[in-house]
Design a protein around this motif. Structure first.
Motif, PDB file in Angstrom:
ATOM      1  N   ARG A  15     109.258  52.618  58.824  1.00 55.32           N
ATOM      2  CA  ARG A  15     110.604  52.664  57.539  1.00 55.32           C
ATOM      3  C   ARG A  15     111.567  53.098  57.975  1.00 55.32           C
ATOM      4  O   ARG A  15     112.651  52.625  57.316  1.00 55.32           O
ATOM      5  CB  ARG A  15     109.456  52.912  56.539  1.00 55.32           C
ATOM      6  CG  ARG A  15     110.150  52.630  54.883  1.00 55.32           C
ATOM      7  CD  ARG A  15     109.259  53.412  53.935  1.00 55.32           C
ATOM      8  NE  ARG A  15     109.209  55.294  54.181  1.00 55.32           N
ATOM      9  CZ  ARG A  15     110.489  56.122  54.325  1.00 55.32           C
ATOM     10  NH1 ARG A  15     111.078  55.360  53.729  1.00 55.32           N
ATOM     11  NH2 ARG A  15     109.444  56.798  54.303  1.00 55.32           N
ATOM     12  N   GLU A  16     111.770  53.923  58.151  1.00 55.75           N
ATOM     13  CA  GLU A  16     112.923  55.248  58.169  1.00 55.75           C
ATOM     14  C   GLU A  16     114.072  54.307  58.801  1.00 55.75           C
ATOM     15  O   GLU A  16     115.401  54.303  58.814  1.00 55.75           O
ATOM     16  CB  GLU A  16     112.794  56.550  58.599  1.00 55.75           C
ATOM     17  CG  GLU A  16     112.365  57.306  57.618  1.00 55.75           C
ATOM     18  CD  GLU A  16     111.699  58.992  58.259  1.00 55.75           C
ATOM     19  OE1 GLU A  16     111.862  59.015  58.885  1.00 55.75           O
ATOM     20  OE2 GLU A  16     111.779  59.234  56.819  1.00 55.75           O
ATOM     21  N   GLN A  17     113.936  53.402  60.085  1.00 56.35           N
ATOM     22  CA  GLN A  17     114.693  53.137  60.654  1.00 56.35           C
ATOM     23  C   GLN A  17     115.173  51.421  60.153  1.00 56.35           C
ATOM     24  O   GLN A  17     116.377  51.340  60.572  1.00 56.35           O
ATOM     25  CB  GLN A  17     113.878  52.374  62.564  1.00 56.35           C
ATOM     26  CG  GLN A  17     113.659  53.526  63.378  1.00 56.35           C
ATOM     27  CD  GLN A  17     114.455  54.038  63.616  1.00 56.35           C
ATOM     28  OE1 GLN A  17     115.050  53.608  64.405  1.00 56.35           O
ATOM     29  NE2 GLN A  17     114.559  55.736  63.530  1.00 56.35           N
ATOM     30  N   ARG A  18     114.640  51.011  59.544  1.00 58.52           N
ATOM     31  CA  ARG A  18     115.072  49.890  58.160  1.00 58.52           C
ATOM     32  C   ARG A  18     115.774  50.001  57.184  1.00 58.52           C
ATOM     33  O   ARG A  18     116.538  49.544  56.570  1.00 58.52           O
ATOM     34  CB  ARG A  18     113.634  49.223  58.423  1.00 58.52           C
ATOM     35  CG  ARG A  18     113.233  48.821  59.643  1.00 58.52           C
ATOM     36  CD  ARG A  18     113.421  47.187  60.158  1.00 58.52           C
ATOM     37  NE  ARG A  18     112.509  47.182  60.901  1.00 58.52           N
ATOM     38  CZ  ARG A  18     112.989  47.447  62.875  1.00 58.52           C
ATOM     39  NH1 ARG A  18     113.614  48.089  62.684  1.00 58.52           N
ATOM     40  NH2 ARG A  18     111.794  46.425  63.299  1.00 58.52           N
ATOM     41  N   ASN A  19     115.603  51.608  57.182  1.00 58.41           N
ATOM     42  CA  ASN A  19     115.959  52.199  55.443  1.00 58.41           C
ATOM     43  C   ASN A  19     116.030  51.876  54.614  1.00 58.41           C
ATOM     44  O   ASN A  19     116.363  51.215  53.646  1.00 58.41           O
ATOM     45  CB  ASN A  19     117.740  51.918  55.500  1.00 58.41           C
ATOM     46  CG  ASN A  19     118.564  52.678  56.701  1.00 58.41           C
ATOM     47  OD1 ASN A  19     117.796  54.049  57.121  1.00 58.41           O
ATOM     48  ND2 ASN A  19     119.469  52.598  58.024  1.00 58.41           N
ATOM     49  N   TYR A  20     114.610  51.511  54.864  1.00 53.50           N
ATOM     50  CA  TYR A  20     113.436  50.829  53.931  1.00 53.50           C
ATOM     51  C   TYR A  20     113.542  52.770  52.989  1.00 53.50           C
ATOM     52  O   TYR A  20     112.878  53.446  53.585  1.00 53.50           O
ATOM     53  CB  TYR A  20     112.668  50.169  53.688  1.00 53.50           C
ATOM     54  CG  TYR A  20     112.445  48.557  54.755  1.00 53.50           C
ATOM     55  CD1 TYR A  20     114.254  48.507  54.533  1.00 53.50           C
ATOM     56  CD2 TYR A  20     111.922  48.261  55.076  1.00 53.50           C
ATOM     57  CE1 TYR A  20     114.081  46.994  54.970  1.00 53.50           C
ATOM     58  CE2 TYR A  20     112.392  47.009  55.861  1.00 53.50           C
ATOM     59  CZ  TYR A  20     113.783  46.205  55.528  1.00 53.50           C
ATOM     60  OH  TYR A  20     113.613  44.993  56.240  1.00 53.50           O
ATOM     61  N   LYS A  21     113.298  52.173  51.195  1.00 54.68           N
ATOM     62  CA  LYS A  21     112.395  52.706  50.624  1.00 54.68           C
ATOM     63  C   LYS A  21     111.295  52.418  50.291  1.00 54.68           C
ATOM     64  O   LYS A  21     110.635  51.942  50.968  1.00 54.68           O
ATOM     65  CB  LYS A  21     113.105  53.010  48.707  1.00 54.68           C
ATOM     66  CG  LYS A  21     114.745  52.694  48.935  1.00 54.68           C
ATOM     67  CD  LYS A  21     114.979  54.141  48.956  1.00 54.68           C
ATOM     68  CE  LYS A  21     116.278  54.386  48.333  1.00 54.68           C
ATOM     69  NZ  LYS A  21     116.402  55.552  49.044  1.00 54.68           N
TER      70      LYS A  21
END
Length: 97
Positions: A15-21
């Protein structure tokens, strides 16, 4: 055996790799934000349908969520998602049997 902590850490990593909340992933996967936060914190254990939905939102192969060490994985092409989901289900069922 894969620990729930490994799955939780991998979900957070991707999720953090994709910069998603968290709210975005939860909404797109069809689960509540509260449950999703509990998942990332290792409080709840996901079912296979959760794993598949989250992997699809993150655009990764579902088996990446079960790896102990993460490396940059391949993103799925749009046409490959269905086949990768089928493969992941087969692999998960084989491990259970």
């Amino acid at each position: 055996m894969i620990s729930p902590k490994t799955i939780s850490e991998n979900i957070r990593y991707w999720r953090e790799q994709r910069n998603y909340k968290q709210a975005y992933v939860a909404n797109q996967a069809g689960i509540s934000r509260r449950w999703y936060v509990s998942l990332e914190n290792g409080i709840v254990i996901p079912k296979i349908n959760h794993i598949l939905a989250i992997a699809e939102v993150l655009n990764i192969e579902p088996e990446l969520l079960f790896k102990k060490e993460q490396k940059i994985g391949k993103s799925l092409e749009e046409g490959d998602v269905e086949e990768k989901v089928k493969q992941a289900i087969r692999k998960a069922l084989e491990k259970l049997l």
